[in-house]
Design a protein around this motif. Sequence first.
Motif, PDB file in Angstrom:
ATOM      1  N   ALA A 197       0.811  -1.214   0.000  1.00  0.00           N
ATOM      2  CA  ALA A 197       0.000   0.000   0.000  1.00  0.00           C
ATOM      3  C   ALA A 197       0.846   1.266   0.000  1.00  0.00           C
ATOM      4  CB  ALA A 197      -0.937   0.011   1.205  1.00  0.00           C
ATOM      5  N   VAL A 198       2.125   1.154   0.312  1.00  0.00           N
ATOM      6  CA  VAL A 198       2.961   2.356   0.319  1.00  0.00           C
ATOM      7  C   VAL A 198       3.215   2.845  -1.096  1.00  0.00           C
ATOM      8  CG1 VAL A 198       5.240   1.240   0.194  1.00  0.00           C
ATOM      9  CG2 VAL A 198       4.990   3.398   1.410  1.00  0.00           C
ATOM     10  N   PHE A 199       3.171   1.917  -2.066  1.00  0.00           N
ATOM     11  CA  PHE A 199       3.419   2.281  -3.461  1.00  0.00           C
ATOM     12  C   PHE A 199       2.148   2.794  -4.130  1.00  0.00           C
ATOM     13  CE2 PHE A 199       6.702  -1.152  -2.912  1.00  0.00           C
ATOM     14  CZ  PHE A 199       7.790  -0.298  -2.940  1.00  0.00           C
ATOM     15  N   GLY A 200       2.323   3.823  -4.928  1.00  0.00           N
ATOM     16  CA  GLY A 200       1.204   4.324  -5.729  1.00  0.00           C
ATOM     17  C   GLY A 200       0.148   5.069  -4.939  1.00  0.00           C
ATOM     18  N   GLN A 201       0.335   5.202  -3.647  1.00  0.00           N
ATOM     19  CA  GLN A 201      -0.621   5.900  -2.801  1.00  0.00           C
ATOM     20  C   GLN A 201      -0.197   7.358  -2.650  1.00  0.00           C
ATOM     21  OE1 GLN A 201      -3.572   4.968  -0.843  1.00  0.00           O
ATOM     22  NE2 GLN A 201      -3.553   7.199  -0.714  1.00  0.00           N
ATOM     23  N   GLY A 237      10.648   3.233  -7.809  1.00  0.00           N
ATOM     24  CA  GLY A 237      11.556   3.994  -6.966  1.00  0.00           C
ATOM     25  C   GLY A 237      11.531   5.486  -7.182  1.00  0.00           C
ATOM     26  N   LYS A 238      10.586   5.954  -7.986  1.00  0.00           N
ATOM     27  CA  LYS A 238      10.459   7.393  -8.175  1.00  0.00           C
ATOM     28  C   LYS A 238       9.560   7.959  -7.078  1.00  0.00           C
ATOM     29  CE  LYS A 238      11.183   7.375 -13.182  1.00  0.00           C
ATOM     30  NZ  LYS A 238      10.622   7.766 -14.502  1.00  0.00           N
ATOM     31  N   ALA A 239       9.975   9.085  -6.493  1.00  0.00           N
ATOM     32  CA  ALA A 239       9.218   9.707  -5.404  1.00  0.00           C
ATOM     33  C   ALA A 239       9.066  11.189  -5.672  1.00  0.00           C
ATOM     34  CB  ALA A 239       9.925   9.483  -4.068  1.00  0.00           C
ATOM     35  N   GLY A 246       6.122  14.813  -5.156  1.00  0.00           N
ATOM     36  CA  GLY A 246       4.785  15.294  -4.851  1.00  0.00           C
ATOM     37  C   GLY A 246       4.742  16.804  -4.923  1.00  0.00           C
ATOM     38  N   SER A 247       3.731  17.357  -4.293  1.00  0.00           N
ATOM     39  CA  SER A 247       3.588  18.804  -4.211  1.00  0.00           C
ATOM     40  C   SER A 247       4.015  19.251  -2.825  1.00  0.00           C
ATOM     41  CB  SER A 247       2.127  19.219  -4.461  1.00  0.00           C
ATOM     42  OG  SER A 247       1.723  18.856  -5.762  1.00  0.00           O
ATOM     43  N   GLY A 248       5.019  20.122  -2.768  1.00  0.00           N
ATOM     44  CA  GLY A 248       5.427  20.667  -1.491  1.00  0.00           C
ATOM     45  C   GLY A 248       4.506  21.795  -1.080  1.00  0.00           C
ATOM     46  N   PRO A 249       4.762  22.425   0.051  1.00  0.00           N
ATOM     47  CA  PRO A 249       3.953  23.584   0.440  1.00  0.00           C
ATOM     48  C   PRO A 249       3.978  24.692  -0.600  1.00  0.00           C
ATOM     49  CG  PRO A 249       5.225  22.782   2.313  1.00  0.00           C
ATOM     50  CD  PRO A 249       5.722  22.040   1.105  1.00  0.00           C
ATOM     51  N   CYS A 250       5.047  24.707  -1.422  1.00  0.00           N
ATOM     52  CA  CYS A 250       5.147  25.749  -2.451  1.00  0.00           C
ATOM     53  C   CYS A 250       5.419  25.169  -3.835  1.00  0.00           C
ATOM     54  CB  CYS A 250       6.256  26.729  -2.071  1.00  0.00           C
ATOM     55  SG  CYS A 250       6.458  28.113  -3.229  1.00  0.00           S
ATOM     56  N   ASN A 251       6.422  24.269  -3.940  1.00  0.00           N
ATOM     57  CA  ASN A 251       6.870  23.775  -5.238  1.00  0.00           C
ATOM     58  C   ASN A 251       6.549  22.302  -5.447  1.00  0.00           C
ATOM     59  OD1 ASN A 251       8.735  25.947  -6.637  1.00  0.00           O
ATOM     60  ND2 ASN A 251       9.152  26.069  -4.445  1.00  0.00           N
ATOM     61  N   VAL A 252       6.536  21.914  -6.697  1.00  0.00           N
ATOM     62  CA  VAL A 252       6.501  20.497  -7.051  1.00  0.00           C
ATOM     63  C   VAL A 252       7.920  19.962  -6.880  1.00  0.00           C
ATOM     64  CG1 VAL A 252       6.144  18.831  -8.920  1.00  0.00           C
ATOM     65  CG2 VAL A 252       4.595  20.792  -8.664  1.00  0.00           C
ATOM     66  N   TYR A 253       8.051  18.776  -6.267  1.00  0.00           N
ATOM     67  CA  TYR A 253       9.382  18.231  -6.026  1.00  0.00           C
ATOM     68  C   TYR A 253       9.465  16.787  -6.506  1.00  0.00           C
ATOM     69  CZ  TYR A 253       7.496  15.787  -1.917  1.00  0.00           C
ATOM     70  OH  TYR A 253       6.775  14.951  -1.095  1.00  0.00           O
ATOM     71  N   PHE A 254      10.669  16.285  -6.636  1.00  0.00           N
ATOM     72  CA  PHE A 254      10.913  14.926  -7.124  1.00  0.00           C
ATOM     73  C   PHE A 254      12.134  14.367  -6.417  1.00  0.00           C
ATOM     74  CE2 PHE A 254      12.632  18.176  -9.890  1.00  0.00           C
ATOM     75  CZ  PHE A 254      13.981  17.857  -9.940  1.00  0.00           C
ATOM     76  N   ALA A 255      12.239  13.033  -6.359  1.00  0.00           N
ATOM     77  CA  ALA A 255      13.355  12.382  -5.676  1.00  0.00           C
ATOM     78  C   ALA A 255      13.408  10.923  -6.092  1.00  0.00           C
ATOM     79  CB  ALA A 255      13.193  12.493  -4.159  1.00  0.00           C
ATOM     80  N   THR A 256      14.412  10.220  -5.580  1.00  0.00           N
ATOM     81  CA  THR A 256      14.549   8.776  -5.776  1.00  0.00           C
ATOM     82  C   THR A 256      14.440   8.108  -4.425  1.00  0.00           C
ATOM     83  OG1 THR A 256      15.992   9.069  -7.687  1.00  0.00           O
ATOM     84  CG2 THR A 256      16.062   6.927  -6.581  1.00  0.00           C
ATOM     85  N   ALA A 257      13.646   7.036  -4.357  1.00  0.00           N
ATOM     86  CA  ALA A 257      13.451   6.321  -3.091  1.00  0.00           C
ATOM     87  C   ALA A 257      13.860   4.862  -3.249  1.00  0.00           C
ATOM     88  CB  ALA A 257      11.995   6.405  -2.655  1.00  0.00           C
ATOM     89  N   LYS A 258      14.598   4.353  -2.252  1.00  0.00           N
ATOM     90  CA  LYS A 258      14.989   2.955  -2.230  1.00  0.00           C
ATOM     91  C   LYS A 258      14.442   2.326  -0.958  1.00  0.00           C
ATOM     92  CE  LYS A 258      18.972  -0.172  -2.366  1.00  0.00           C
ATOM     93  NZ  LYS A 258      20.465  -0.270  -2.422  1.00  0.00           N
ATOM     94  N   ILE A 317      14.200   2.791   4.374  1.00  0.00           N
ATOM     95  CA  ILE A 317      13.960   3.654   3.220  1.00  0.00           C
ATOM     96  C   ILE A 317      15.080   4.688   3.137  1.00  0.00           C
ATOM     97  CG2 ILE A 317      12.477   5.186   4.607  1.00  0.00           C
ATOM     98  CD1 ILE A 317      10.892   5.792   2.045  1.00  0.00           C
ATOM     99  N   ALA A 318      15.517   4.968   1.923  1.00  0.00           N
ATOM    100  CA  ALA A 318      16.516   6.016   1.680  1.00  0.00           C
ATOM    101  C   ALA A 318      16.004   6.881   0.539  1.00  0.00           C
ATOM    102  CB  ALA A 318      17.865   5.409   1.341  1.00  0.00           C
TER     103      ALA A 318
END
Length: 252
Positions: free
Chosen positions: A143-147, A173-175, A177-189, A195-196
């Motif tokens: 459930a952690v994925f795609g939610q 592994g792509k992470a 979302g929308s921050g309080p101001c900007n759209v952000y992106f990251a890599t998750a393992k 989790i890293a």
Amino acid sequence: MLDRIAEFFIFGFVPLVVGMLAVPELSVAAEKVLKGEVLYRERIALPPNAVLSVQLADVSLTDAPAAILGERKVPAGQVPIKFEISFDPQVIQPNMTYALQARITADDRLLFVTDTRHQVDPLSDAPQTVMLKMVTPSDKPAAVFGQSWLVEYIDGIGVISEPQATFRISEAGKAGGSGPCNVYFATAKLDGSTIAISGIGSTFKACAPDVMAEEKALFEALAKAASYHVDAGKLTIADKDGRDILRFNAAS
């Protein structure tokens, strides 16, 4: 002349003696020690570099991370593993809830962890037995994925509701979302309950200073992510010391 010398010795030292008697005694609050042992049910040996970390935490507040009152880290050896946690008994308050949190790691890899609340009375002398659960890849909730997760709490900021921020992880592994101001992106393992998150980037929109402070705290907390768990529609991320630094609610 002798009478004057005698008078000096008799009366000249009175202020000094009085001053010495006026100094109050120093009082140092004695530390309290909570003792116990950690066990797990599996009949397997721990690696030589395994480390046990046990925390005494105030878990009274549901809308804030647990306050750590005492912590002990020791080489794990083999179970049962004895521990002692020193803390200040004066911080213990009636009608508050206290619990022990424990984990065993090796090379920053989580091996065993408390999966239920081990509530304690810190002022009791009763020894504690803490049972740990083995962490396996199957413990990773699909459930952690795609939610889409709504950010509820950020370390250093507290509970937030507006502006709404989100977080999402894909199975690839792509992470981001929308921050309080900007759209952000990251890599998750993800590996078991660990989790890293790395490579955090965002758009460059400018918002009000307090909003930007929330966003900065969000990105800093994501970079410190070390473990996570999902329970009852909530995602919690902790740092390497087991301290909750982010909490999310599942978006409907």
